[in-house]
Design a protein around this motif. Structure first.
Motif, short mmCIF file in Angstrom:
data_model
loop_
_atom_site.label_atom_id
_atom_site.label_comp_id
_atom_site.label_asym_id
_atom_site.label_seq_id
_atom_site.Cartn_x
_atom_site.Cartn_y
_atom_site.Cartn_z
N ILE A 2 32.09 25.91 43.11
CA ILE A 2 32.55 27.02 43.95
C ILE A 2 33.67 27.67 43.16
N SER A 3 33.39 28.86 42.66
CA SER A 3 34.34 29.47 41.73
C SER A 3 35.02 30.68 42.35
N LEU A 4 36.26 30.83 41.97
CA LEU A 4 37.07 31.97 42.36
C LEU A 4 37.69 32.49 41.07
N GLN A 5 37.11 33.54 40.53
CA GLN A 5 37.56 34.10 39.26
C GLN A 5 38.54 35.22 39.55
N GLY A 6 39.17 35.67 38.53
CA GLY A 6 40.03 36.83 38.72
C GLY A 6 41.37 36.67 38.06
N GLY A 7 42.26 37.57 38.41
CA GLY A 7 43.57 37.66 37.79
C GLY A 7 44.52 36.59 38.25
N GLY A 8 45.69 37.01 38.63
CA GLY A 8 46.75 36.09 39.00
C GLY A 8 46.61 35.55 40.41
N THR A 9 47.67 34.93 40.84
CA THR A 9 47.68 34.28 42.15
C THR A 9 47.52 35.30 43.29
N GLY A 10 48.17 36.44 43.16
CA GLY A 10 48.06 37.47 44.21
C GLY A 10 46.64 37.98 44.35
N ARG A 11 45.98 38.20 43.24
CA ARG A 11 44.58 38.68 43.26
C ARG A 11 43.67 37.64 43.88
N LYS A 12 43.87 36.37 43.52
CA LYS A 12 43.04 35.29 44.07
C LYS A 12 43.29 35.13 45.57
N THR A 13 44.56 35.27 45.98
CA THR A 13 44.88 35.15 47.41
C THR A 13 44.22 36.27 48.21
N LEU A 14 44.28 37.49 47.69
CA LEU A 14 43.63 38.61 48.36
C LEU A 14 42.12 38.40 48.43
N THR A 15 41.53 37.91 47.34
CA THR A 15 40.10 37.63 47.33
C THR A 15 39.76 36.56 48.37
N LEU A 16 40.57 35.51 48.45
CA LEU A 16 40.31 34.45 49.44
C LEU A 16 40.40 34.98 50.86
N ILE A 17 41.35 35.86 51.14
CA ILE A 17 41.48 36.42 52.48
C ILE A 17 40.28 37.31 52.81
N LEU A 18 39.85 38.11 51.84
CA LEU A 18 38.67 38.96 52.06
C LEU A 18 37.41 38.12 52.26
N VAL A 19 37.26 37.06 51.46
CA VAL A 19 36.11 36.17 51.62
C VAL A 19 36.18 35.45 52.97
N ALA A 20 37.39 35.08 53.40
CA ALA A 20 37.54 34.44 54.71
C ALA A 20 37.14 35.40 55.83
N LEU A 21 37.45 36.68 55.67
CA LEU A 21 37.01 37.68 56.66
C LEU A 21 35.49 37.79 56.69
N ILE A 22 34.88 37.83 55.50
CA ILE A 22 33.42 37.88 55.44
C ILE A 22 32.83 36.63 56.08
N PHE A 23 33.40 35.47 55.75
CA PHE A 23 32.93 34.19 56.30
C PHE A 23 33.04 34.18 57.82
N GLY A 24 34.13 34.74 58.35
CA GLY A 24 34.31 34.82 59.79
C GLY A 24 33.28 35.71 60.46
N VAL A 25 33.00 36.85 59.83
CA VAL A 25 32.00 37.77 60.38
C VAL A 25 30.61 37.14 60.33
N VAL A 26 30.29 36.49 59.21
CA VAL A 26 28.99 35.82 59.09
C VAL A 26 28.86 34.73 60.16
N ASN A 27 29.91 33.95 60.34
CA ASN A 27 29.86 32.88 61.35
C ASN A 27 29.80 33.43 62.77
N PHE A 28 30.38 34.61 62.98
CA PHE A 28 30.37 35.20 64.32
C PHE A 28 29.04 35.88 64.64
N LEU A 29 28.44 36.55 63.65
CA LEU A 29 27.23 37.33 63.93
C LEU A 29 25.94 36.58 63.61
N VAL A 30 25.88 35.91 62.48
CA VAL A 30 24.62 35.34 62.01
C VAL A 30 24.42 33.90 62.49
N LYS A 31 25.47 33.11 62.46
CA LYS A 31 25.34 31.68 62.77
C LYS A 31 24.76 31.41 64.17
#
Length: 125
Positions: free
Chosen positions: A25-54
């Protein structure tokens, strides 16, 4: 609204733990701030997927869920994680899950960490 933010941050932390524990499970990208923003965006996607599709997937797999005494939920969680990875790829986010077994283990880790964090964090709203 506060409850939504807390759950999203808990999911982001759970995703971070999964990326630390599983090399596929990879999280590529720049520094810590970029990775944190990516994790928050992925968490939002994960929440929407779990709310609508699951719920739809659980409804259609209800006989299998009953037959396996709920263990098929691990497969459903893995599929939701793979779907999240696919959507993140389409949105040019640097989050990727490589393989079904990794998704099963990642889904288990994310479920356990999210559960623990949601038990510790206050439930408001």
């Amino acid at each position: 609204m506060t409850n939504f933010l807390i759950k999203t941050l808990a999911n982001a932390a759970a995703l971070a733990v999964a990326t630390m524990l599983l090399s596929d499970i990879s999280l590529q990208g720049g520094g810590t701030g970029r990775k944190t923003l990516t994790l928050i965006l992925v968490a939002l996607i994960f929440g929407v997927v779990n709310f609508l599709v699951k719920p739809v997937v659980k409804l259609f797999s209800l006989p299998v869920l009953i037959l396996t005494l709920g263990l098929f939920t691990l497969v459903i969680n893995a599929l939701m994680l793979l779907l999240t990875s696919w959507i993140a790829g389409k949105l040019d986010l640097s989050f990727h899950v490589d393989g079904f077994l990794t998704a099963v283990l990642g889904g288990l880790i994310i479920s356990l960490v999210s559960w623990a964090l949601n038990m510790l964090l206050p439930d408001r709203d």
